[in-house]
Design a protein around this motif. Structure first.
Motif, PDB file in Angstrom:
ATOM      1  N   LEU A 290       0.828  -1.215   0.000  1.00  0.00           N
ATOM      2  CA  LEU A 290       0.000   0.000   0.000  1.00  0.00           C
ATOM      3  C   LEU A 290       0.860   1.261   0.000  1.00  0.00           C
ATOM      4  O   LEU A 290       0.454   2.308  -0.531  1.00  0.00           O
ATOM      5  CB  LEU A 290      -1.033  -0.023   1.145  1.00  0.00           C
ATOM      6  CG  LEU A 290      -0.648   0.171   2.602  1.00  0.00           C
ATOM      7  CD1 LEU A 290      -0.439   1.625   2.961  1.00  0.00           C
ATOM      8  CD2 LEU A 290      -1.706  -0.428   3.497  1.00  0.00           C
ATOM      9  N   MET A 291       2.081   1.172   0.557  1.00  0.00           N
ATOM     10  CA  MET A 291       2.970   2.335   0.517  1.00  0.00           C
ATOM     11  C   MET A 291       3.405   2.608  -0.930  1.00  0.00           C
ATOM     12  O   MET A 291       3.443   3.764  -1.367  1.00  0.00           O
ATOM     13  CB  MET A 291       4.209   2.103   1.377  1.00  0.00           C
ATOM     14  CG  MET A 291       3.924   1.885   2.853  1.00  0.00           C
ATOM     15  SD  MET A 291       3.170   3.290   3.660  1.00  0.00           S
ATOM     16  CE  MET A 291       4.584   4.317   3.911  1.00  0.00           C
ATOM     17  N   SER A 292       3.726   1.542  -1.671  1.00  0.00           N
ATOM     18  CA  SER A 292       4.095   1.732  -3.084  1.00  0.00           C
ATOM     19  C   SER A 292       2.923   2.335  -3.856  1.00  0.00           C
ATOM     20  O   SER A 292       3.099   3.220  -4.692  1.00  0.00           O
ATOM     21  CB  SER A 292       4.470   0.390  -3.734  1.00  0.00           C
ATOM     22  OG  SER A 292       5.535  -0.202  -3.044  1.00  0.00           O
ATOM     23  N   CYS A 293       1.721   1.821  -3.568  1.00  0.00           N
ATOM     24  CA  CYS A 293       0.528   2.337  -4.258  1.00  0.00           C
ATOM     25  C   CYS A 293       0.288   3.803  -3.917  1.00  0.00           C
ATOM     26  O   CYS A 293      -0.080   4.601  -4.783  1.00  0.00           O
ATOM     27  CB  CYS A 293      -0.706   1.511  -3.882  1.00  0.00           C
ATOM     28  SG  CYS A 293      -0.706  -0.148  -4.567  1.00  0.00           S
ATOM     29  N   ALA A 294       0.494   4.170  -2.646  1.00  0.00           N
ATOM     30  CA  ALA A 294       0.247   5.559  -2.228  1.00  0.00           C
ATOM     31  C   ALA A 294       1.176   6.511  -2.992  1.00  0.00           C
ATOM     32  O   ALA A 294       0.754   7.577  -3.452  1.00  0.00           O
ATOM     33  CB  ALA A 294       0.451   5.694  -0.719  1.00  0.00           C
ATOM     34  N   ARG A 295       2.438   6.118  -3.147  1.00  0.00           N
ATOM     35  CA  ARG A 295       3.386   6.997  -3.856  1.00  0.00           C
ATOM     36  C   ARG A 295       2.999   7.147  -5.330  1.00  0.00           C
ATOM     37  O   ARG A 295       3.002   8.244  -5.885  1.00  0.00           O
ATOM     38  CB  ARG A 295       4.811   6.455  -3.724  1.00  0.00           C
ATOM     39  CG  ARG A 295       5.402   6.691  -2.345  1.00  0.00           C
ATOM     40  CD  ARG A 295       6.890   6.349  -2.302  1.00  0.00           C
ATOM     41  NE  ARG A 295       7.104   4.907  -2.408  1.00  0.00           N
ATOM     42  CZ  ARG A 295       7.160   4.088  -1.357  1.00  0.00           C
ATOM     43  NH1 ARG A 295       7.031   4.555  -0.135  1.00  0.00           N
ATOM     44  NH2 ARG A 295       7.345   2.792  -1.527  1.00  0.00           N
ATOM     45  N   ALA A 296       2.621   6.020  -5.960  1.00  0.00           N
ATOM     46  CA  ALA A 296       2.260   6.087  -7.381  1.00  0.00           C
ATOM     47  C   ALA A 296       0.959   6.866  -7.583  1.00  0.00           C
ATOM     48  O   ALA A 296       0.870   7.740  -8.456  1.00  0.00           O
ATOM     49  CB  ALA A 296       2.123   4.666  -7.945  1.00  0.00           C
ATOM     50  N   LEU A 297      -0.033   6.593  -6.733  1.00  0.00           N
ATOM     51  CA  LEU A 297      -1.337   7.234  -6.922  1.00  0.00           C
ATOM     52  C   LEU A 297      -1.259   8.737  -6.649  1.00  0.00           C
ATOM     53  O   LEU A 297      -1.947   9.531  -7.311  1.00  0.00           O
ATOM     54  CB  LEU A 297      -2.382   6.553  -6.023  1.00  0.00           C
ATOM     55  CG  LEU A 297      -3.817   7.058  -6.130  1.00  0.00           C
ATOM     56  CD1 LEU A 297      -4.302   7.124  -7.583  1.00  0.00           C
ATOM     57  CD2 LEU A 297      -4.762   6.172  -5.305  1.00  0.00           C
ATOM     58  N   ALA A 298      -0.410   9.135  -5.703  1.00  0.00           N
ATOM     59  CA  ALA A 298      -0.247  10.564  -5.432  1.00  0.00           C
ATOM     60  C   ALA A 298       0.218  11.280  -6.701  1.00  0.00           C
ATOM     61  O   ALA A 298      -0.265  12.370  -7.034  1.00  0.00           O
ATOM     62  CB  ALA A 298       0.754  10.771  -4.297  1.00  0.00           C
ATOM     63  N   GLN A 299       1.139  10.654  -7.412  1.00  0.00           N
ATOM     64  CA  GLN A 299       1.625  11.245  -8.672  1.00  0.00           C
ATOM     65  C   GLN A 299       0.476  11.367  -9.670  1.00  0.00           C
ATOM     66  O   GLN A 299       0.289  12.409 -10.304  1.00  0.00           O
ATOM     67  CB  GLN A 299       2.709  10.345  -9.295  1.00  0.00           C
ATOM     68  CG  GLN A 299       3.984  10.225  -8.489  1.00  0.00           C
ATOM     69  CD  GLN A 299       4.924  11.406  -8.716  1.00  0.00           C
ATOM     70  OE1 GLN A 299       4.669  12.277  -9.542  1.00  0.00           O
ATOM     71  NE2 GLN A 299       6.007  11.430  -7.951  1.00  0.00           N
ATOM     72  N   THR A 300      -0.304  10.303  -9.801  1.00  0.00           N
ATOM     73  CA  THR A 300      -1.416  10.315 -10.760  1.00  0.00           C
ATOM     74  C   THR A 300      -2.414  11.420 -10.402  1.00  0.00           C
ATOM     75  O   THR A 300      -2.847  12.191 -11.271  1.00  0.00           O
ATOM     76  CB  THR A 300      -2.109   8.935 -10.772  1.00  0.00           C
ATOM     77  OG1 THR A 300      -1.146   7.954 -11.134  1.00  0.00           O
ATOM     78  CG2 THR A 300      -3.274   8.897 -11.755  1.00  0.00           C
ATOM     79  N   LEU A 301      -2.755  11.517  -9.118  1.00  0.00           N
ATOM     80  CA  LEU A 301      -3.738  12.522  -8.697  1.00  0.00           C
ATOM     81  C   LEU A 301      -3.193  13.935  -8.885  1.00  0.00           C
ATOM     82  O   LEU A 301      -3.942  14.885  -9.077  1.00  0.00           O
ATOM     83  CB  LEU A 301      -4.125  12.322  -7.225  1.00  0.00           C
ATOM     84  CG  LEU A 301      -4.884  11.028  -6.900  1.00  0.00           C
ATOM     85  CD1 LEU A 301      -5.082  10.891  -5.385  1.00  0.00           C
ATOM     86  CD2 LEU A 301      -6.238  10.988  -7.610  1.00  0.00           C
ATOM     87  N   ALA A 302      -1.854  14.057  -8.842  1.00  0.00           N
ATOM     88  CA  ALA A 302      -1.239  15.382  -9.015  1.00  0.00           C
ATOM     89  C   ALA A 302      -0.992  15.682 -10.493  1.00  0.00           C
ATOM     90  O   ALA A 302      -0.345  16.680 -10.820  1.00  0.00           O
ATOM     91  CB  ALA A 302       0.063  15.445  -8.231  1.00  0.00           C
ATOM     92  N   GLY A 303      -1.477  14.814 -11.368  1.00  0.00           N
ATOM     93  CA  GLY A 303      -1.436  15.144 -12.797  1.00  0.00           C
ATOM     94  C   GLY A 303      -0.415  14.377 -13.608  1.00  0.00           C
ATOM     95  O   GLY A 303      -0.280  14.613 -14.816  1.00  0.00           O
TER      96      GLY A 303
END
Ligand SMILES: Cc1cc2nc3c(=O)[nH]c(=O)nc-3n(C[C@H](O)[C@H](O)[C@H](O)COP(=O)(O)OP(=O)(O)OC[C@H]3O[C@@H](n4cnc5c(N)ncnc54)[C@H](O)[C@@H]3O)c2cc1C
Length: 382
Positions: A290-303
């Protein structure tokens, strides 16, 4: 006004995503909604409460108000989502509609519960969050005998911790060894022996048929005819990802909420991570993914659309009576097992047909070799 990015859930997945997102975007309105009290804590510590001498309140790392300030976010606690309307980009809290720019499901998994015959159901405690743990700890005051249902990772961790806490612990599970889905039988035997040395008694094979109140506590009647005297029961028989609201909203679900490598569900503006998410067919109920997912998804949500990758993901199991690190074989891979060492210090290795290391379990003193072995492991999801 811009609709917020809305995260459902304030467990490790929800809060870590919010933290990662705020590193990249300080301004977009952020709303976190949680059915619980929103206190930040590390769930793995629930099975170390006695060793660390901490009750539920002692495990809290931050109150929701402090989290809201730290994350520049609104946090709605004790608020349960009742529906999602992907077509109109809104969700429902009872009659109230909340609009979102993007929605993230981080609503975790729920404990599997089976009905137990008898008159003592109120003494059965599933423990999957801080509030469950508070209820258990309150009920355990003055009690001495705990029966644990389930000999998986969590059942074994609780067995270790509650023994350390001074309880007489019995473990009942309908399997031939501890952690059957994770461990080679040799490693399982080492862990079981370590826990037995602490005083834990295992009853592997039967199931609990009936739980009855008696004058001085409870009687647990097992399917093999035996009867165990106890004061309370901890249920650790498994977790099931929450998918019902997602399925009702028309999102694709399988074991978990189905998402692609960008953590995107079958609907473009809705994402999922953590225990509830099945990422490219893999549902892992651990912190590292979930930590790996959080880092990747944060990037996606930030554009910046970003796919997640999982490296090797060994799990350190918190059974100090017999230290254990295990890296289960990647999905769909089979190999040949080799057991080295003796007694409680075992190195159990699984190699593929090409001779490469696929998986391992290390017990006792052998856990020292984990870093060297991790370098040889294949990624869980390249
Ligand atoms: C005892 C124990 C020990 C563990 N030890 C380890 C370990 O050593 N190492 C490891 O890697 N993993 C461990 N794990 C697993 C790890 O803790 C979990 O994978 C992780 O904490 C899951 O986080 P999450 O945020 O996905 O889910 P959760 O923490 O379950 O959070 C879900 C959130 O969603 C909210 N929610 C649910 N439904 C709704 C709704 N309808 N509306 C609004 N909010 C909702 C809940 O209130 C909660 O805030 C352990 C688990 C347990 C139970």
């Amino acid at each position: 006004m811009t609709s917020p990015v809305v995260i459902i859930g304030t467990g490790l997945a929800g809060y870590n995503l919010a933290r990662e997102f705020r590193k990249l975007d300080a301004q977009t309105p952020l709303l976190l909604i949680t059915a619980d009290d929103g206190r930040s804590y590390s769930k793995p510590m629930l099975s170390m409460g006695f060793a660390k001498q901490k009750d539920a309140d002692g495990l809290v790392m931050a109150e929701p108000g402090a989290m809201a300030e730290q994350l520049n976010a609104e946090i709605r606690t004790h608020t349960r989502i009742s529906g999602i309307d992907p077509g109109h980009k809104r969700l429902w809290i009872g009659e109230e509609a909340v609009e979102y720019r993007e929605l993230v499901l981080a609503w975790g998994a729920q404990t599997v519960q089976v009905p137990i015959e008898g008159d003592a159901g109120e003494w059965v405690f599933p423990i999957n969050d801080l509030e469950d743990y508070a209820r258990f700890r309150a009920a355990a005051v003055g009690k001495q005998r705990v029966l644990i249902l389930g000999a998986g990772l969590i059942g074994c961790e609780f067995a270790n911790d509650m023994s350390v806490g001074g309880f007489q612990v019995d473990v009942v599970a309908p399997c031939e060894q501890v952690m059957p889905t994770l461990l080679h039988p040799a490693a399982a035997a080492a862990v079981q022996a370590g826990l037995e040395n602490l005083g834990v008694r295992f009853h592997l094979g039967p199931v609990l048929n009936r739980l009855q109140q008696v004058a001085n506590g409870l009687e647990a009647h097992l399917s093999d005819g035996s009867v165990i005297a106890c004061d309370l029961v901890v249920s650790a028989i498994g977790l099931r990802p929450r998918i019902d609201l997602a399925a009702a909203a028309g999102l694709q679900t399988n074991r978990g909420v189905s998402v692609d490598r960008e953590l995107r569900t079958s609907h473009a503006n809705i994402f999922a991570l953590g225990d509830c998410a099945e990422v490219d067919g893999i549902n892992l109920l651990y912190v590292m993914p979930l930590m790996s997912c959080a880092r990747a998804l944060a990037q996606t949500l930030a554009g910046k659309p970003t796919a997640v990758a999982y490296g090797p993901m060994p799990i350190t199991v918190k059974t100090p009576a017999c230290p254990l690190v295990v890296s289960p074989p990647p999905q769909g891979h089979e190999g040949t097992w080799r057991v080295e060492g003796q007694g409680s210090d075992l190195k159990v290795l699984c190699h593929g047909a090409d001779g490469n290391l696929l998986s391992y379990a290390l017990t006792g003193a052998a856990v020292m070799e984990k870093l060297a072995l991790n370098r040889l492991l294949p990624p869980v999801m390249a």
